[in-house]
Motif scaffolding. Structure first.
Motif, short mmCIF file in Angstrom:
data_model
loop_
_atom_site.label_atom_id
_atom_site.label_comp_id
_atom_site.label_asym_id
_atom_site.label_seq_id
_atom_site.Cartn_x
_atom_site.Cartn_y
_atom_site.Cartn_z
N ASP A 158 12.32 2.32 1.29
CA ASP A 158 13.67 3.13 0.65
C ASP A 158 13.17 3.94 -0.37
O ASP A 158 12.33 3.47 -1.32
CB ASP A 158 14.58 1.96 0.20
CG ASP A 158 16.15 2.68 -0.41
OD1 ASP A 158 16.75 2.54 0.71
OD2 ASP A 158 16.08 3.21 -1.60
N PRO A 159 13.55 5.17 -0.54
CA PRO A 159 13.20 6.04 -1.51
C PRO A 159 13.65 5.68 -2.79
O PRO A 159 13.25 6.27 -3.88
CB PRO A 159 13.68 7.36 -1.18
CG PRO A 159 14.93 7.23 -0.21
CD PRO A 159 14.61 5.68 0.42
N LYS A 160 14.61 4.96 -3.23
CA LYS A 160 15.30 4.78 -4.40
C LYS A 160 15.02 3.17 -4.95
O LYS A 160 14.93 3.15 -6.32
CB LYS A 160 16.76 4.71 -4.38
CG LYS A 160 17.34 6.47 -4.08
CD LYS A 160 17.25 7.23 -4.89
CE LYS A 160 18.26 8.35 -5.01
NZ LYS A 160 17.52 9.65 -4.72
N VAL A 161 14.91 2.24 -3.90
CA VAL A 161 14.62 0.91 -4.29
C VAL A 161 13.40 0.39 -4.15
O VAL A 161 12.90 0.39 -3.01
CB VAL A 161 15.71 -0.15 -3.68
CG1 VAL A 161 15.81 -1.43 -4.03
CG2 VAL A 161 17.17 0.56 -3.92
N GLU A 162 12.95 0.03 -5.36
CA GLU A 162 11.04 -0.23 -5.14
C GLU A 162 11.08 -1.40 -4.60
O GLU A 162 11.63 -2.39 -4.52
CB GLU A 162 10.56 -0.26 -6.55
CG GLU A 162 9.30 0.22 -6.41
CD GLU A 162 8.65 -0.18 -7.76
OE1 GLU A 162 9.02 0.27 -8.88
OE2 GLU A 162 7.42 -0.54 -7.80
#
Ligand SMILES: Cc1cc2nc3c(=O)[nH]c(=O)nc-3n(C[C@H](O)[C@H](O)[C@H](O)COP(=O)(O)OP(=O)(O)OC[C@H]3O[C@@H](n4cnc5c(N)ncnc54)[C@H](O)[C@@H]3O)c2cc1C
Length: 365
Positions: free
Chosen positions: A311-315
């Protein structure tokens, strides 16, 4: 609390195959499944075919890349497929040839004589087809068991009856809580929850991608005459039915796509009746009994392509979802590719020609 490198939610074909690939590369993997046994949902309800063109041209590379693995391990039995049409569908059949002609799928245009050789009792108005000789039946239960066995051998911890109900981040690790009170900890979390993919994403604080479950119905029929066991899979070029023989019976689907909430999907009588009505317009066989009917959820991202990767936002949160109507036939290459993406590994022979950007979750952000 168990601590691992990757916790995968969902032990259908997606979770099982990816768990095996990750663990064989050295990762410590936990596989969490809500049901009593893996494979209860979409994976256990498929029509079990490997069909080169199914899902559109962007899916063909994944299907072809998976073909050798499935064949070499004995999971495919050649059947062939026919996309059939009436006189007025000739343009659509030609367009299909054009659309898939350069994808690497083996396809051939047939006229009525070619069709008659391959289906007995075909009604007169079906005049043309696209023939796909490589289409095969998949031993789905065998394939799923094979991945679970590979996973187990590589040290994957499988937990059934582990329905994940809350997820949080604590001190850099995911804490994954189940309905029965068990908690697990993991550095990374992989969403392989099929129809529940968006629900899991929201639990983890990630944006839902709009993965929509669509209900598909299949009926098992006793027909007179019984279907020729070697008869190809027959699909309507306009997408209104498909049918194929299965152990002396016929498996028939009206190719329905009813939007549904994630659930234990059930078939509707009316849909089965519609399917039979459509079949009777194709062949002269008599339907004697509906022996069995079932439905399952095929889950699609808004562009109908699968979603693999971080996911690009949630590490530390990754997607392995949106397998749509082709999650079995693409599973070997999909799982290999996803493991390479998550572990930062080089591509290999199986995945070298795949364009991972097509499946990247970042495309929705
Ligand atoms: C009628 C039908 C015909 C099909 N025919 C074909 C075909 O011929 N060929 C083909 O390749 N594909 C076919 N498909 C598609 C294929 O079945 C799917 O793409 C594939 O099974 C998806 O696998 P999955 O592991 O993503 O999903 P699933 O098998 O649904 O697995 C997801 C798992 O996640 C678990 N889960 C969900 N929420 C939680 C939670 N909170 N906690 C823990 N676990 C959770 C569920 O219990 C489930 O077991 C068909 C599908 C249907 C319905």
């Amino acid at each position: 609390m168990t601590t691992c490198d990757f916790a995968l939610i969902g032990a259908g074909i997606a979770g099982a195959s990816l768990a095996a690939e990750l663990a064989e590369s050295g990762a410590r993997v936990l596989l969490l499944e809500a049901e009593d046994r893996p494979g209860y949902h979409a994976t256990g309800r498929s029509a079990a075919f490997w069909e080169e063109c199914y899902g559109g041209p962007e899916l063909v590379p994944l299907t072809l890349a998976s073909g050798d693995y499935l064949r070499d391990n004995g999971f495919l039995t050649r059947r062939g497929a026919l996309y059939i049409g009436r006189e007025e569908d000739a343009g659509e059949l030609d367009a299909f040839m054009e659309r898939f002609g350069k994808t690497g799928a083996t396809i051939e245009r047939l006229d009525r004589a070619g069709l008659e050789k391959r289906i007995d009792g075909l009604r007169e108005d079906w005049t043309g087809a696209v023939w796909e000789p490589a289409c095969a039946d998949i031993d789905v239960a065998g394939l799923h068991a094979h991945y679970l066995a590979r996973a187990r051998k590589a040290g994957v911890q499988l937990e059934c009856r582990a329905r994940v109900s809350h997820i949080e981040k604590s001190e850099g690790a995911w804490v994954i809580g189940c309905e029965d009170g068990r908690n697990f900890a993991s550095a990374n979390l992989v969403n392989a929850a099929g129809a529940w993919a968006d629900t899991i994403a929201q639990m983890a604080g990630a944006r839902a991608l709009g993965i929509q479950p669509l209900l598909r119905t299949v009926a098992q029929l006793r027909t007179n005459p019984a279907p020729d066991p070697d008869q190809p899979l027959v699909l309507d070029i306009s997408g209104r039915f498909y049918f194929k023989p299965e152990a002396g019976r016929l498996w028939l689907s009206p190719h329905d796509e009813q939007p549904s909430a994630p659930c234990d999907a059930a078939p509707q009588e009316l849909t089965v009746a519609e399917a039979i009505d459509r079949l009777e317009k194709v062949v002269t066989w008599r339907v004697e009994v509906v022996e069995r009917r079932w439905a399952g959820l095929r889950s699609f991202a808004p562009d109908r392509l699968p979603v693999y990767g971080w996911d690009p936002k949630v590490e530390g949160f990754a997607w392995f979802a949106g397998q749509g109507g082709y999650g079995i036939q693409t599973s070997p290459a999909a799982a290999r590719l996803a493991a390479q993406l998550l572990l930062g590994l080089e591509r290999d022979e199986m995945t070298r020609r795949l364009d991972a950007s097509l499946y990247d979750p970042a495309r929705f952000h």
